[in-house]
Motif scaffolding. Structure first.
Motif, PDB file in Angstrom:
ATOM      1  N   ALA A 227      20.548 -46.685  54.078  1.00  0.00           N
ATOM      2  CA  ALA A 227      20.238 -45.349  53.567  1.00  0.00           C
ATOM      3  C   ALA A 227      20.486 -45.268  52.067  1.00  0.00           C
ATOM      4  N   LEU A 228      21.546 -45.916  51.597  1.00  0.00           N
ATOM      5  CA  LEU A 228      21.867 -45.868  50.161  1.00  0.00           C
ATOM      6  C   LEU A 228      20.862 -46.696  49.356  1.00  0.00           C
ATOM      7  N   GLU A 229      20.414 -47.815  49.911  1.00  0.00           N
ATOM      8  CA  GLU A 229      19.371 -48.595  49.233  1.00  0.00           C
ATOM      9  C   GLU A 229      18.085 -47.777  49.129  1.00  0.00           C
ATOM     10  N   ALA A 230      17.748 -47.077  50.191  1.00  0.00           N
ATOM     11  CA  ALA A 230      16.571 -46.206  50.148  1.00  0.00           C
ATOM     12  C   ALA A 230      16.766 -45.108  49.105  1.00  0.00           C
ATOM     13  N   HIS A 231      17.976 -44.554  49.042  1.00  0.00           N
ATOM     14  CA  HIS A 231      18.230 -43.467  48.087  1.00  0.00           C
ATOM     15  C   HIS A 231      18.108 -43.960  46.651  1.00  0.00           C
ATOM     16  N   ARG A 232      18.496 -45.190  46.389  1.00  0.00           N
ATOM     17  CA  ARG A 232      18.370 -45.720  45.028  1.00  0.00           C
ATOM     18  C   ARG A 232      16.892 -45.763  44.621  1.00  0.00           C
ATOM     19  N   ASP A 233      16.054 -46.172  45.554  1.00  0.00           N
ATOM     20  CA  ASP A 233      14.608 -46.176  45.301  1.00  0.00           C
ATOM     21  C   ASP A 233      14.104 -44.747  45.090  1.00  0.00           C
ATOM     22  N   ILE A 234      14.599 -43.815  45.901  1.00  0.00           N
ATOM     23  CA  ILE A 234      14.164 -42.419  45.802  1.00  0.00           C
ATOM     24  C   ILE A 234      14.554 -41.815  44.459  1.00  0.00           C
ATOM     25  N   THR A 235      15.735 -42.158  43.954  1.00  0.00           N
ATOM     26  CA  THR A 235      16.173 -41.581  42.662  1.00  0.00           C
ATOM     27  C   THR A 235      15.332 -42.080  41.493  1.00  0.00           C
ATOM     28  N   ARG A 236      14.688 -43.220  41.649  1.00  0.00           N
ATOM     29  CA  ARG A 236      13.764 -43.665  40.596  1.00  0.00           C
ATOM     30  C   ARG A 236      12.515 -42.791  40.579  1.00  0.00           C
ATOM     31  N   PHE A 237      12.181 -42.243  41.743  1.00  0.00           N
ATOM     32  CA  PHE A 237      11.024 -41.355  41.874  1.00  0.00           C
ATOM     33  C   PHE A 237      11.395 -39.910  41.543  1.00  0.00           C
ATOM     34  N   ALA A 238      12.591 -39.503  41.946  1.00  0.00           N
ATOM     35  CA  ALA A 238      13.082 -38.137  41.704  1.00  0.00           C
ATOM     36  C   ALA A 238      14.555 -38.259  41.318  1.00  0.00           C
ATOM     37  N   HIS A 239      14.842 -38.253  40.003  1.00  0.00           N
ATOM     38  CA  HIS A 239      16.176 -38.628  39.538  1.00  0.00           C
ATOM     39  C   HIS A 239      17.267 -37.640  39.945  1.00  0.00           C
ATOM     40  N   ARG A 240      16.906 -36.419  40.359  1.00  0.00           N
ATOM     41  CA  ARG A 240      17.910 -35.432  40.767  1.00  0.00           C
ATOM     42  C   ARG A 240      18.125 -35.413  42.283  1.00  0.00           C
ATOM     43  N   ALA A 241      17.551 -36.373  42.974  1.00  0.00           N
ATOM     44  CA  ALA A 241      17.646 -36.384  44.436  1.00  0.00           C
ATOM     45  C   ALA A 241      19.091 -36.572  44.893  1.00  0.00           C
ATOM     46  N   LEU A 242      19.400 -35.977  46.040  1.00  0.00           N
ATOM     47  CA  LEU A 242      20.735 -36.068  46.635  1.00  0.00           C
ATOM     48  C   LEU A 242      20.591 -36.376  48.113  1.00  0.00           C
ATOM     49  N   VAL A 243      21.444 -37.270  48.619  1.00  0.00           N
ATOM     50  CA  VAL A 243      21.449 -37.579  50.048  1.00  0.00           C
ATOM     51  C   VAL A 243      22.787 -37.149  50.646  1.00  0.00           C
ATOM     52  N   ILE A 244      22.715 -36.556  51.818  1.00  0.00           N
ATOM     53  CA  ILE A 244      23.900 -36.174  52.584  1.00  0.00           C
ATOM     54  C   ILE A 244      24.043 -37.189  53.707  1.00  0.00           C
ATOM     55  N   VAL A 245      25.164 -37.891  53.750  1.00  0.00           N
ATOM     56  CA  VAL A 245      25.410 -38.919  54.762  1.00  0.00           C
ATOM     57  C   VAL A 245      26.379 -38.355  55.793  1.00  0.00           C
ATOM     58  N   SER A 246      25.898 -38.197  57.024  1.00  0.00           N
ATOM     59  CA  SER A 246      26.729 -37.670  58.109  1.00  0.00           C
ATOM     60  C   SER A 246      26.981 -38.797  59.113  1.00  0.00           C
ATOM     61  N   PRO A 247      28.219 -39.278  59.213  1.00  0.00           N
ATOM     62  CA  PRO A 247      28.508 -40.420  60.089  1.00  0.00           C
ATOM     63  C   PRO A 247      28.279 -40.110  61.573  1.00  0.00           C
ATOM     64  N   ALA A 248      28.008 -41.156  62.344  1.00  0.00           N
ATOM     65  CA  ALA A 248      27.755 -41.004  63.774  1.00  0.00           C
ATOM     66  C   ALA A 248      28.977 -40.475  64.517  1.00  0.00           C
ATOM     67  N   ASN A 249      30.171 -40.816  64.037  1.00  0.00           N
ATOM     68  CA  ASN A 249      31.403 -40.333  64.643  1.00  0.00           C
ATOM     69  C   ASN A 249      32.540 -40.470  63.629  1.00  0.00           C
ATOM     70  N   GLU A 250      33.685 -39.955  63.977  1.00  0.00           N
ATOM     71  CA  GLU A 250      34.814 -39.962  63.039  1.00  0.00           C
ATOM     72  C   GLU A 250      35.269 -41.367  62.653  1.00  0.00           C
ATOM     73  N   PRO A 251      35.377 -42.319  63.593  1.00  0.00           N
ATOM     74  CA  PRO A 251      35.790 -43.668  63.188  1.00  0.00           C
ATOM     75  C   PRO A 251      34.845 -44.323  62.183  1.00  0.00           C
ATOM     76  N   GLU A 252      33.562 -43.927  62.200  1.00  0.00           N
ATOM     77  CA  GLU A 252      32.599 -44.521  61.268  1.00  0.00           C
ATOM     78  C   GLU A 252      32.758 -43.978  59.847  1.00  0.00           C
ATOM     79  N   ALA A 253      33.407 -42.824  59.701  1.00  0.00           N
ATOM     80  CA  ALA A 253      33.432 -42.138  58.409  1.00  0.00           C
ATOM     81  C   ALA A 253      34.060 -42.986  57.311  1.00  0.00           C
ATOM     82  N   GLU A 254      35.194 -43.626  57.602  1.00  0.00           N
ATOM     83  CA  GLU A 254      35.857 -44.432  56.575  1.00  0.00           C
ATOM     84  C   GLU A 254      34.995 -45.606  56.149  1.00  0.00           C
ATOM     85  N   ARG A 255      34.323 -46.239  57.106  1.00  0.00           N
ATOM     86  CA  ARG A 255      33.458 -47.370  56.764  1.00  0.00           C
ATOM     87  C   ARG A 255      32.239 -46.903  55.971  1.00  0.00           C
ATOM     88  N   CYS A 256      31.737 -45.711  56.300  1.00  0.00           N
ATOM     89  CA  CYS A 256      30.637 -45.156  55.503  1.00  0.00           C
ATOM     90  C   CYS A 256      31.093 -44.880  54.073  1.00  0.00           C
TER      91      CYS A 256
END
Length: 405
Positions: A227-256
């Motif tokens: 998702a972050l690699e995709a967002h880097r590409d998106i920011t080249r197209f729209a430099h003010r773009a923002l992504v919200i990353v919502s983890p699948a569960n609480e244990p995943e949050a720290e790794r995200c």
């Protein structure tokens, strides 16, 4: 000429039964809804129906029966769900099943009826409903030799909701005496409206006004770098773009969070209590129970837990209910038929890689593009929700009546 069989003859006819009584789990306390699904799509719709009922009756449990080959994985079952195979179509098996579970209401979908179960439930005064009734599923070849057989079976239901007018006319021709037959339409899982804090929504909407925003929901730690690699590409197209990353569960949050830090993006962690500014490129939405807020903020939602072909997927009814266009990977799990409906309506698109995700988001950044998909998604979700609402109302009425002394 040999006489024709009656319903009683059919039920009493000798046939093979299970050698041993099934080892059922203990019946949970409180109201129990028994629902029978004839396919996986109906299983999902019945789970959602039970969730809606539980909003009114918190201690309600769902007993879900399927064909033996459609038993769900344990990971598919909710915390208030018991899944067992449908019992044999014999009077003895029906008696054992219903005596043990003693359901407060029974719902059968489409057809493929089991007269022994239906007759036994009726004799035990268990309210019965047949929903999404489909003419093609309502009869069997041998039943034509049984006079008035079908009428007697259908009259044991409290109400029947038909899939289409053809089925409705078929039931009308049977001259049913006691059952309430109405047009209902197909039973789908539908819109899921998640709660949110309106003051947070208003504040974020103001802060992010004019910025392209997209959401990566239910993402695993392995999907976050994609998702972050995709967002880097998106920011080249729209430099003010923002992504919200919502983890699948609480244990995943720290790794995200680790992946987000490694990306070098300006980010914030929502649980820290900070608000985004113009420099913020990524929000880690790590507070449980707030997806309703993020769906309302982002007009584009990538549904995670799906990039692996055998991934469990995540429910597209969530973004559809909140005005988001839907993107997803190849792993749709038990939601495959739901995604197929959204895809057919032009409301969802599949992506397979960071490049594909970036290209899809860039195409949807113009508001009129995402709005077309979001509107199509809302129409699909609303069709499923309206029939579910009707069934919920009827079931609650029956439960209330049974609860009275």
């Amino acid at each position: 000429m040999a006489r024709s069989f009656s319903l009683a003859d059919y039920l009493n006819a000798p046939r093979k039964t299970r050698a041993d009584e099934p080892a059922y789990a203990v019946r949970p306390d409180g109201p129990l809804i028994w629902a029978h699904a004839t396919d996986r799509a109906h299983a999902g719709a019945l789970r959602q129906l039970a969730d809606r009922l539980r909003a009114h009756v918190p201690d309600l449990s769902l007993l879900l029966t399927n064909r033996d080959d459609l038993q769900p994985d344990a990971t598919d079952r909710g915390p208030h769900e018991i899944a067992v195979p449908v019992p044999d179509n014999t009077a003895d098996a029906a008696e054992i099943f219903l005596e043990h579970w003693s359901p407060d209401f029974a719902i059968w979908t489409t057809g493929a009826l089991r007269p022994a179960l239906i007759d036994c439930a009726s004799r035990k005064d268990i309210p019965l409903a047949l929903v999404d009734a489909d003419e093609a599923m309502l009869t069997r070849p041998g039943w034509r030799w049984l006079p008035d057989f079908q009428s007697k079976v259908f009259d044991k239901f409290d109400f029947i909701l038909t899939r289409d007018m053809q089925t409705h006319r078929y039931l009308e021709r049977l001259s049913l005496k006691t059952v309430d037959v109405q047009m209902g339409g197909r039973l789908f899982d539908g819109a899921i409206h998640l709660p949110h804090n309106e003051s947070d929504r208003e504040e974020l909407a103001t802060l992010l006004l004019g910025r392209p925003v997209w959401l990566a929901a239910h993402v695993t730690a392995g999907e976050t770098p994609v998702a972050l690699e995709a967002h880097r590409d998106i920011t080249r197209f729209a430099h003010r773009a923002l992504v919200i990353v919502s983890p699948a569960n609480e244990p995943e949050a720290e790794r995200c969070l680790t992946a987000i830090r490694a990306s070098g993006f300006h980010h914030l962690r929502w649980s820290d209590g900070d608000l985004p500014d113009e420099a913020t490129q990524v929000i880690l939405a790590d507070v449980p129970g707030e997806l309703g807020l993020w769906y309302r903020i982002a007009p584009i939602a990538f549904m995670g837990s799906s990039l692996e072909p055998r991934g469990p997927g995540s429910d597209p009814n969530e973004p559809a209910a909140h005005g988001s266009a839907i993107l997803h990977g190849p792993g749709t799990g038990r939601f495959s038929q739901t995604y197929a409906r959204y895809t057919e309506a032009g409301a969802a698109r599949r992506v397979n890689s960071a490049r594909g995700l970036a290209d899809a988001v860039k195409r949807l950044i113009p508001p009129h593009q995402s709005a077309v998909m979001a509107h199509a998604a809302w129409e699909v979700a609303s069709r499923g929700a309206s029939l579910t609402d009707r069934i919920v109302e009827r079931v609650l009425d029956k439960l209330e009546t049974r609860a009275r002394p």
